[in-house]
Design a protein around this motif. Structure first.
Motif, mmCIF file in Angstrom:
data_model
loop_
_atom_site.group_PDB
_atom_site.id
_atom_site.type_symbol
_atom_site.label_atom_id
_atom_site.label_comp_id
_atom_site.label_asym_id
_atom_site.label_seq_id
_atom_site.Cartn_x
_atom_site.Cartn_y
_atom_site.Cartn_z
ATOM 1 N N MET A 80 0.835 -1.195 0.000
ATOM 2 C CA MET A 80 0.000 0.000 0.000
ATOM 3 C C MET A 80 0.879 1.258 0.000
ATOM 4 N N LEU A 81 1.886 1.250 0.857
ATOM 5 C CA LEU A 81 2.744 2.436 0.965
ATOM 6 C C LEU A 81 3.519 2.661 -0.331
ATOM 7 N N ARG A 82 4.020 1.561 -0.925
ATOM 8 C CA ARG A 82 4.801 1.700 -2.156
ATOM 9 C C ARG A 82 3.938 2.228 -3.283
ATOM 10 N N ASP A 83 2.736 1.618 -3.415
ATOM 11 C CA ASP A 83 1.842 2.029 -4.504
ATOM 12 C C ASP A 83 1.386 3.472 -4.376
ATOM 13 N N ASN A 84 1.330 3.959 -3.143
ATOM 14 C CA ASN A 84 0.755 5.292 -2.945
ATOM 15 C C ASN A 84 1.769 6.307 -2.452
ATOM 16 N N ALA A 85 3.053 6.016 -2.699
ATOM 17 C CA ALA A 85 4.103 6.900 -2.175
ATOM 18 C C ALA A 85 3.906 8.340 -2.657
ATOM 19 N N THR A 86 3.634 8.493 -3.965
ATOM 20 C CA THR A 86 3.473 9.854 -4.508
ATOM 21 C C THR A 86 2.270 10.538 -3.894
ATOM 22 N N PHE A 87 1.181 9.759 -3.766
ATOM 23 C CA PHE A 87 -0.064 10.280 -3.202
ATOM 24 C C PHE A 87 0.181 10.801 -1.780
ATOM 25 N N LEU A 88 0.879 9.978 -0.974
ATOM 26 C CA LEU A 88 1.176 10.360 0.409
ATOM 27 C C LEU A 88 2.090 11.582 0.446
ATOM 28 N N LEU A 89 3.105 11.553 -0.434
ATOM 29 C CA LEU A 89 4.057 12.661 -0.469
ATOM 30 C C LEU A 89 3.341 13.959 -0.818
ATOM 31 N N ASN A 90 2.403 13.861 -1.782
ATOM 32 C CA ASN A 90 1.627 15.049 -2.146
ATOM 33 C C ASN A 90 0.824 15.555 -0.957
ATOM 34 N N GLY A 91 0.293 14.607 -0.188
ATOM 35 C CA GLY A 91 -0.443 14.994 1.015
ATOM 36 C C GLY A 91 0.430 15.772 1.975
ATOM 37 N N VAL A 92 1.652 15.243 2.198
ATOM 38 C CA VAL A 92 2.590 15.921 3.099
ATOM 39 C C VAL A 92 2.901 17.316 2.563
ATOM 40 N N LEU A 93 3.166 17.383 1.240
ATOM 41 C CA LEU A 93 3.514 18.674 0.635
ATOM 42 C C LEU A 93 2.346 19.652 0.746
ATOM 43 N N THR A 94 1.118 19.148 0.580
ATOM 44 C CA THR A 94 -0.049 20.025 0.711
ATOM 45 C C THR A 94 -0.146 20.576 2.128
ATOM 46 N N THR A 95 0.075 19.700 3.112
ATOM 47 C CA THR A 95 0.059 20.158 4.502
ATOM 48 C C THR A 95 1.119 21.230 4.718
ATOM 49 N N ILE A 96 2.340 20.982 4.187
ATOM 50 C CA ILE A 96 3.403 21.976 4.328
ATOM 51 C C ILE A 96 2.996 23.277 3.648
ATOM 52 N N GLY A 97 2.439 23.149 2.420
ATOM 53 C CA GLY A 97 2.030 24.338 1.671
ATOM 54 C C GLY A 97 0.991 25.142 2.424
ATOM 55 N N LEU A 98 -0.047 24.464 2.920
ATOM 56 C CA LEU A 98 -1.099 25.144 3.673
ATOM 57 C C LEU A 98 -0.506 25.871 4.874
ATOM 58 N N THR A 99 0.378 25.162 5.598
ATOM 59 C CA THR A 99 0.915 25.730 6.830
ATOM 60 C C THR A 99 1.821 26.921 6.548
ATOM 61 N N VAL A 100 2.739 26.729 5.596
ATOM 62 C CA VAL A 100 3.719 27.788 5.337
ATOM 63 C C VAL A 100 3.037 29.022 4.741
ATOM 64 N N LEU A 101 2.184 28.810 3.728
ATOM 65 C CA LEU A 101 1.476 29.953 3.131
ATOM 66 C C LEU A 101 0.536 30.586 4.148
ATOM 67 N N GLY A 102 -0.166 29.729 4.909
ATOM 68 C CA GLY A 102 -1.085 30.240 5.924
ATOM 69 C C GLY A 102 -0.357 31.070 6.955
ATOM 70 N N PHE A 103 0.794 30.577 7.419
ATOM 71 C CA PHE A 103 1.531 31.302 8.456
ATOM 72 C C PHE A 103 2.123 32.596 7.908
ATOM 73 N N THR A 104 2.709 32.527 6.702
ATOM 74 C CA THR A 104 3.291 33.736 6.115
ATOM 75 C C THR A 104 2.229 34.813 5.953
ATOM 76 N N GLY A 105 1.083 34.407 5.375
ATOM 77 C CA GLY A 105 -0.010 35.352 5.205
ATOM 78 C C GLY A 105 -0.486 35.902 6.528
ATOM 79 N N ALA A 106 -0.616 35.027 7.517
ATOM 80 C CA ALA A 106 -1.105 35.436 8.828
ATOM 81 C C ALA A 106 -0.132 36.416 9.482
ATOM 82 N N LEU A 107 1.166 36.171 9.263
ATOM 83 C CA LEU A 107 2.182 37.043 9.843
ATOM 84 C C LEU A 107 2.064 38.459 9.277
ATOM 85 N N VAL A 108 1.940 38.543 7.946
ATOM 86 C CA VAL A 108 1.852 39.852 7.298
ATOM 87 C C VAL A 108 0.555 40.556 7.697
ATOM 88 N N LEU A 109 -0.573 39.853 7.493
ATOM 89 C CA LEU A 109 -1.877 40.446 7.770
ATOM 90 C C LEU A 109 -2.036 40.743 9.260
#
Lengths: 237, 285
Positions: free
Chosen positions: A21-50
């Protein structure tokens, strides 16, 4: 998988299923991690400025801006993030504002996060001695020059730890985007769970992601704190 | 509420030039705010969302009853039950974390650190999807409330720990020199004082719990969000329903935070007379 349901130690078959399962879905999981990072980093940067901007509104001598800042903070600090996200995702299209799902998540995190960052900045400003501001004014500095050169640089030092908490709050809050369909790590693991029914392993993976990032942020915060404390000692001369 | 330092230290009583600048900025700000509001109203109007029947909807008895009696009632119920379990558990965890027994200390620390960095929705999914596979199926109410308790116990524990640490060492030393044991000092001297310190933070914890209860939307427990979801499914007044719900949450949480800061201010004046007196320079608003 069969071994897991009986509550025993996962057998070889079960481990194989999990690895596949993990091998077949490695990209899917990685994208999930990246999305979480993206949400957090963009959210925090925006929140800091605003958040800093709203904090400046709230300490400015211009009454409408102060009122606006107060209303903004009281609304976004008190509205539950899930309610806000649902309002953005399902409500805004009703008035003709259609955003991509990921950016809906970012917008929600920025709005909610900035209210908390604003309060952090404001209490940071509160810790600066009145004398600093008086001295700056005695030198003829304007409100904005004073904020930029005297107040905010000092305030940011006392704000490191609270800002790290804001960051972790946004990181954890980003998981709620899963409930409105953003494919972050929470959402991805639940999708996989529906397909593979490996709830325990998937829960642990998602949990580990948050735990690692939260601990990492805490570590970076402690490092920044040390850096800032040292520079303050040097800076007082 | 009295003005904070931040609201008054950054500017003097303005002179003529300052007043002119402030007046100009006020006008510009008012115009911008008006434009913002006008833009929002226009968006609503253009897409036909201002139609009266879409809002009168919320004055019907059946709808009010559904949102207020069922929705808010269940939100309060979940929040209250979670608090009743989470706050004492938080206290126990805090005591565990500062206890001298190593085993107890590491278990409490592990629990606190784990649930503090775990998103509540993940715990909800675990109860919703993982536990049934082990034959544990909770009623919907507890699927929501148990995760609320777990997550809140960790944050509350840190609140209690901070409160206990805020008690002066002298209190410990004085009590111990009177021959009191550790447990006695804790229960008789430290905790009563710590409770008073953490009371406002516990109210803030209640606000967090109330926000967490919105995950009833995910587990389909009939609290306010879930009622909203069901109303939207029938009537499709999306933005109206969720806007009304958002305002209800803001109002409730705002009252709670107000109460918390009132308590904080009241304690501040009572605890020490030696506080520097703050001079209020701010022109009346």
């Amino acid at each position: 998988m069969a071994a897991l349901t009986t509550g025993g130690r996962p057998g070889k078959d079960a481990m194989d299923t999990i690895w596949t399962m993990l091998r077949d879905n490695a990209t899917f999981l990685l994208n999930g991690v990246l999305t979480t990072i993206g949400l957090t980093v963009l959210g925090f940067t925006g929140a800091l400025v605003l958040g800093t901007l709203v904090a400046i509104f709230r300490v400015s001598p211009v009454t409408p801006l102060r009122v606006l800042g107060t209303v903004y903070v009281e609304f976004f600090r008190n509205v539950p993030l899930l309610t806000l996200l649902i309002l953005i995702v399902f409500g805004l299209p009703d008035i003709g504002l259609l955003l991509p799902l990921f950016w809906c998540g970012v917008l929600g995190l920025v709005l909610a996060g900035s209210a908390f960052v604003c309060e952090t900045v404001r209490s940071g400003i509160n810790t600066i001695g009145v004398g600093q501001s008086e001295a700056a004014r005695a030198l003829g500095m304007s409100f904005t020059t004073q904020l930029r050169l005297i107040i905010l640089p000092q305030a940011f030092r006392t704000m490191v730890q609270p800002l790290v908490n804001n960051f972790i709050g946004i990181l954890i809050g980003s998981s709620l985007a899963a409930a409105v369909g953003v494919s972050d790590i929470t959402n991805v693991t639940q999708q996989l769970n529906i397909r593979y029914a490996e709830a325990v392993v998937l829960f642990l993976i998602a949990g580990a992601v948050y735990l690692v990032f939260a601990l990492g942020a805490g570590g970076v915060g402690a490092w920044l704190e040390r850096l800032v404390t040292r520079s303050r000692i040097g800076g007082t001369r | 509420m009295a003005a904070d330092t931040a609201t008054r230290v950054l500017f003097d009583e303005p002179g003529p030039r300052g007043r002119a600048t402030i007046r100009l900025a006020t006008v510009v700000a008012l115009v911008l705010v008006a434009l913002l509001v006008a833009g929002a109203v226009r968006q609503f109007a253009v897409s036909g969302q201002l139609a009266p029947y879409r809002w009168q909807f919320f004055t019907y008895t059946a709808i009010v009853q559904r949102l207020v009696v069922d929705g808010i009632g269940n939100t309060f119920l979940a929040t209250a039950v979670a608090a009743v379990f989470a706050f004492p558990l938080g206290l126990v965890l805090a005591l565990g974390r500062i206890s001298h027994a190593r085993m107890l200390r590491s278990v409490s620390t592990g629990w606190i650190e784990f649930f503090r960095s775990m998103p509540m929705i993940l715990v909800v999914y675990a109860f919703l999807l993982a536990l049934p596979r082990f034959g544990i199926v909770l009623p919907v109410f507890w699927m929501l409330v148990v995760p609320m308790i777990l997550v809140s116990s960790a944050t509350t524990a840190e609140v209690f720990r901070a409160g206990i640490r805020a008690i002066d060492r002298g209190q410990w030393e004085a009590a111990q020199s009177l021959g009191m044991g550790r447990a006695l000092v804790m229960t008789q001297i430290v905790l009563p004082q710590a409770f008073r310190i953490v009371l406002p933070n516990l109210l803030t914890g209640l606000v967090s719990l109330l926000k967490d209860s919105t995950l009833g939307y995910v587990v389909s427990y009939g609290e306010l969000m879930q009622q909203g979801k069901e109303l939207v499914a029938y009537y499709h007044y999306m933005i109206q329903t969720y806007l009304v719900i958002a305002l209800v949450y803001v109002l409730i949480n705002w009252l709670l935070t107000r109460l918390a800061s009132w308590l904080q201010a009241r304690m501040g004046t009572r605890r020490t007379a030696a506080r520097p007196i703050e001079v209020d320079l701010e022109p009346a608003q």
